[in-house]
Write an enzyme that holds these catalytic residues in place. Structure first.
Site, PDB file in Angstrom:
ATOM      1  N   ASP A  52     -23.623 108.888 -50.051  1.00 32.60           N
ATOM      2  CA  ASP A  52     -23.995 107.492 -50.320  1.00 32.60           C
ATOM      3  C   ASP A  52     -24.267 107.225 -51.796  1.00 32.60           C
ATOM      4  O   ASP A  52     -24.006 106.125 -52.286  1.00 32.60           O
ATOM      5  CB  ASP A  52     -25.241 107.102 -49.502  1.00 32.60           C
ATOM      6  N   ASN A  99     -19.727 104.470 -46.245  1.00 32.89           N
ATOM      7  CA  ASN A  99     -20.557 103.848 -45.205  1.00 32.89           C
ATOM      8  C   ASN A  99     -21.951 103.589 -45.764  1.00 32.89           C
ATOM      9  O   ASN A  99     -22.947 103.689 -45.051  1.00 32.89           O
ATOM     10  CB  ASN A  99     -20.617 104.765 -43.975  1.00 32.89           C
ATOM     11  N   ASP A 334     -35.842 103.992 -39.696  1.00 32.90           N
ATOM     12  CA  ASP A 334     -34.994 105.192 -39.755  1.00 32.90           C
ATOM     13  C   ASP A 334     -35.715 106.422 -39.213  1.00 32.90           C
ATOM     14  O   ASP A 334     -35.187 107.164 -38.384  1.00 32.90           O
ATOM     15  CB  ASP A 334     -34.543 105.454 -41.194  1.00 32.90           C
ATOM     16  N   GLU A 362     -25.469 103.127 -39.067  1.00 35.38           N
ATOM     17  CA  GLU A 362     -24.257 103.935 -39.171  1.00 35.38           C
ATOM     18  C   GLU A 362     -23.479 103.936 -37.854  1.00 35.38           C
ATOM     19  O   GLU A 362     -22.269 104.047 -37.819  1.00 35.38           O
ATOM     20  CB  GLU A 362     -24.610 105.359 -39.578  1.00 35.38           C
ATOM     21  N   HIS A 406     -25.558 110.713 -40.023  1.00 31.23           N
ATOM     22  CA  HIS A 406     -26.363 111.831 -40.509  1.00 31.23           C
ATOM     23  C   HIS A 406     -27.660 111.998 -39.718  1.00 31.23           C
ATOM     24  O   HIS A 406     -28.072 113.119 -39.416  1.00 31.23           O
ATOM     25  CB  HIS A 406     -26.675 111.623 -41.990  1.00 31.23           C
ATOM     26  N   ARG A 407     -28.292 110.889 -39.358  1.00 32.63           N
ATOM     27  CA  ARG A 407     -29.589 111.023 -38.665  1.00 32.63           C
ATOM     28  C   ARG A 407     -29.426 111.566 -37.249  1.00 32.63           C
ATOM     29  O   ARG A 407     -30.297 112.267 -36.745  1.00 32.63           O
ATOM     30  CB  ARG A 407     -30.346 109.694 -38.654  1.00 32.63           C
ATOM     31  N   LYS A 443     -24.288 112.436 -45.915  1.00 31.68           N
ATOM     32  CA  LYS A 443     -24.613 111.058 -46.321  1.00 31.68           C
ATOM     33  C   LYS A 443     -25.915 111.007 -47.113  1.00 31.68           C
ATOM     34  O   LYS A 443     -26.030 110.257 -48.075  1.00 31.68           O
ATOM     35  CB  LYS A 443     -24.727 110.179 -45.079  1.00 31.68           C
TER      36      LYS A 443
END
Ligand code: C5P
Length: 681
Positions: A52, A99, A334, A362, A406-407, A443
């Site tokens: 990112d 993204n 998040d 995402e 990613h999360r 990311k």
């Protein structure tokens, strides 16, 4: 970074040590943009290096900004950004923003305003998912100001073109309405960009609907202040960018560690730091400006024991099992995903509400989380803006999809502690967890898994081992390295230990039959592996180890029981998460008799001699095929007939003759065997 199709985590049971967090994504991308818009140079210390931030940097460079790597104070990384001073240097560019919402939204705003007043044409696009993430409310606000924005795809979504003529005027007198209930990034984008056009008068933004994710707006305001712009607000509804605002570089600015990334390690401490020592997290702490630091409160409510100071946290298990929680997560959108995974270890049902924004991130994170936690055995209820998680009654081995999010990948890693679920001690059986496309952590946290493996512990018998045994020059090392690369596992080239001992013996002039002296030498070897390089006594010796005289001596001293004994525990120590591929002569028979897959690799003597010949010639070493073959056969005979750990296939080994196979073909055969032995679909 694990650039592989999947990563299997073995059952994990403990955590301790120290992790250093990468820089905050939200702060990094805001600071990079502000530094680019400001006048003068800004030295940005410890920015996040990830997908990112890379797209942001690429965009800034394409716009004519100077970006140079620099040294940071603490030996970390830094970037020197030469600011544009609010003046466009390039008037046309096509920017690909992956993204990264933190790049797409503010760059759209800034470039729309600059194009409208200084003239220009800029296209902004991203990956397909980016083109499904809304931006319409921001575009509407910018159009209301007089910006010319063309939808290049579906209206309301990227890709977009912003354009305008030099000398254009904007309607900045009336308050600018912007919706606050879809993404706070629309407001942040306007706040970051409007100082570009506020020389003549105050500009007011009015938020429509409830403002979600206020902490991110708070970060925006804090960072604007560092760049000389004091935005006032009334109850988070009406924001005023004051007349005469100018971005002024603070000279140097430090990016704190990412508080959202910290959440995985806070959860890790709460779940697995149960051995007395806490898990220490460096990079964020009590002085953080990031909203996600309040994840600490939620984790504490679930049972984590947390100490905090400036720039650090220490976390250990408090209550166990964890306590279920009902929480409005608007303030930590998040990090709240991490709570959904902690819920797997809680007593009762955890309910996370006010998380509608998960659906436009995402991926649709509510749907993704529900689907994947169910695979593990959890009972999950989802609604438009909430999720409820009840821990599994029985855990299942699961293949977790990560949806290029990613999360999702980082959250999923915490499911590997299932052996601890519901047990006071850590001695229950555990299940591995397969994480698809682990690379997506790039990311925000490219080294996430490496960092995780640095602080977790597993029972040795839970860590999978693949052994590849076989005669000299059968291609074991090549096969083992390729398998390890594909699976993200560690490697053990056990031959290199015998070779290193032989080299050290040659250096010290120890006789080849002085078993006691050789064993002492082997036990005390000053040996380190640095990537592919073998370091003996602080010197790289990889090339010397391949010498024929070293190989010959290795095979002689390998027949000495005391030498083998001395190298035994060193070899066992290579068995670390996520797994090991070990090659040699006795990996499957003696060192790792419980290996999950044992391969016995052979090739005809003619083939092996010819391969070794090619290898030597390619290195410019003269060699004779007949001699090489005789030498190979002599070594094999010695390895086969020695009394201790002779070369032979383990009873449960699968034989692979690779005389007629390419390396890729051999790898595919073995990976096929491996898949069959894994518990995943
Ligand atoms: O595999 P490589 O040729 O590097 O090994 C060097 C020597 O070490 C072999 O010839 C063999 O005698 C010995 N060795 C062993 N047991 C192992 C690996 C190597 O005896 N596991």
């Amino acid at each position: 970074m694990f650039d592989i199709p999947f990563l299997d985590l073995p059952p994990l049971r403990g955590a301790s040590g120290t992790v250093r967090l990468p820089g905050s994504k939200s702060i990094s991308n805001r600071v990079l943009l502000l530094a680019a818009l400001a006048e003068g140079e800004t030295l940005v210390h410890e920015p996040l290096a990830s997908d990112d931030t890379q797209v942001m940097l690429d965009a800034l460079r394409a716009l004519g900004c100077e970006v140079q790597p620099a040294e940071s104070r603490a030996g970390g990384s830094a970037l020197r950004i030469g600011g544009l001073g609010g003046r466009l240097r390039t008037h046309e560019a096509a920017l690909f923003l992956g993204n990264a919402g933190t790049a797409m939204r503010p760059l759209t705003a800034a470039l729309a305003l600059l194009a409208a007043t200084q003239g220009g044409r800029f296209e902004l696009s991203g990956v397909p998912r980016m083109h499904e993430r809304p931006i319409g409310d921001l575009v509407e606000a910018l159009r209301a100001l007089g910006c010319d924005i063309v939808d290049l795809g579906q209206p309301g979504y990227p890709p977009l073109r912003v354009q305008g003529q030099a000398g254009g005027r904007l309607r900045t007198q009336a308050p600018i309405p912007v919706r606050g209930d879809v993404s706070s990034q629309f407001l942040s984008a306007l706040l970051l960009a409007l100082p570009l056009v506020s020389e003549a008068q105050d500009i007011v933004i009015e938020v429509q609907g409830e403002l979600i994710s206020k902490p991110y707006v708070h970060i925006t305001l804090k960072l604007l202040a560092r760049f000389g712009i004091e935005v006032a607000h009334e109850q988070w509804r009406r924001f005023t960018v004051p007349r005469g605002s100018r971005y002024r570089s603070p000279g140097a600015i430090h990016v704190e560690g990412d508080a959202s990334s910290a959440s995985y390690f806070i959860a890790l401490g709460a779940i697995a730091a149960h051995g007395g020592a806490p898990l220490r997290i460096e990079g964020v702490g009590s002085d953080s400006i990031q909203g996600d630091i309040r994840f600490v409160d939620a984790a504490q409510a679930m049972g984590a024991r947390v100490q905090a100071g400036p720039g650090w946290l220490q976390v250990s298990r408090g209550a166990w099992p964890l306590q279920a929680l009902t929480l409005d997560c608007n303030h930590i959108p998040d990090a709240a995903m991490t709570l959904a995974v902690m819920a797997l270890y809680a007593e009762g049902t955890t309910r996370l509400t006010n998380i509608a924004s998960w659906r436009v991130k995402e991926t649709d994170r509510i749907a993704a989380m529900a689907t994947e936690l169910r695979k593990l055995g959890a009972a999950v209820t989802e609604g438009p803006d909430f999720i409820e998680v009840t821990p599994p009654a029985r855990w299942q081995p699961a293949t977790i999809h990560t949806y290029d999010d990613h999360r999702m990948a980082m959250c999923a890693s915490l499911a590997a502690f299932n052996a601890l679920a519901g047990r006071p001690a850590s001695d229950g059986p555990g299940l591995p967890v397969r994480i698809l496309d682990p690379r997506c952590v790039g990311k925000t946290f490219p080294d996430y898994f490496e960092t995780l493996f640095g602080v977790v512990s597993a029972d040795a018998q839970d860590v999978p081992v693949i052994t590849v045994d076989g005669p000299t020059a059968s291609g074991k090392g090549t096969l083992a390295a390729a398998l390890a690369a594909r699976l993200g596992y560690h490697t053990l080239d056990s031959g290199s230990l015998y070779r290193t001992t032989a080299l050290a013996a040659l250096q010290d002039g120890i006789a080849p039959d002085d078993e006691a002296a050789l064993a002492r030498l082997a036990a005390l070897l000053d040996l380190r592996f640095e990537g592919a390089a073998v370091m003996l006594r602080g010197r790289p010796v990889s090339d010397e180890l391949r010498r024929e005289d070293v190989g010959s001596l290795a095979s002689r001293i390998a027949a000495l029981p005391a030498v083998r004994e001395a190298l035994h525990s060193l070899q066992l120590a290579f068995r670390r998460p996520p797994g090991l591929v070990a090659d040699g002569r006795d990996m499957g028979t003696v060192v790792f008799p419980d290996a999950a897959l044992k391969v016995f690799l052979t090739a005809s003597a003619a083939q092996r001699a010819s391969r070794r010949h090619k290898q030597l010639i390619s290195k410019g070493i003269q060699a004779n095929i007949t001699d090489l073959r005789a030498d190979l056969e002599a070594r094999d005979a010695r390895d086969r007939t020695r009394s201790i750990a002779p070369l032979k296939p383990a009873e449960d080994a699968l034989a692979l003759d690779n005389s007629a196979l390419s390396v890729d073909e051999s790898v595919d055969v073995v990976l096929g065997w491996w898949q069959q032995r894994r518990p995943f679909d």
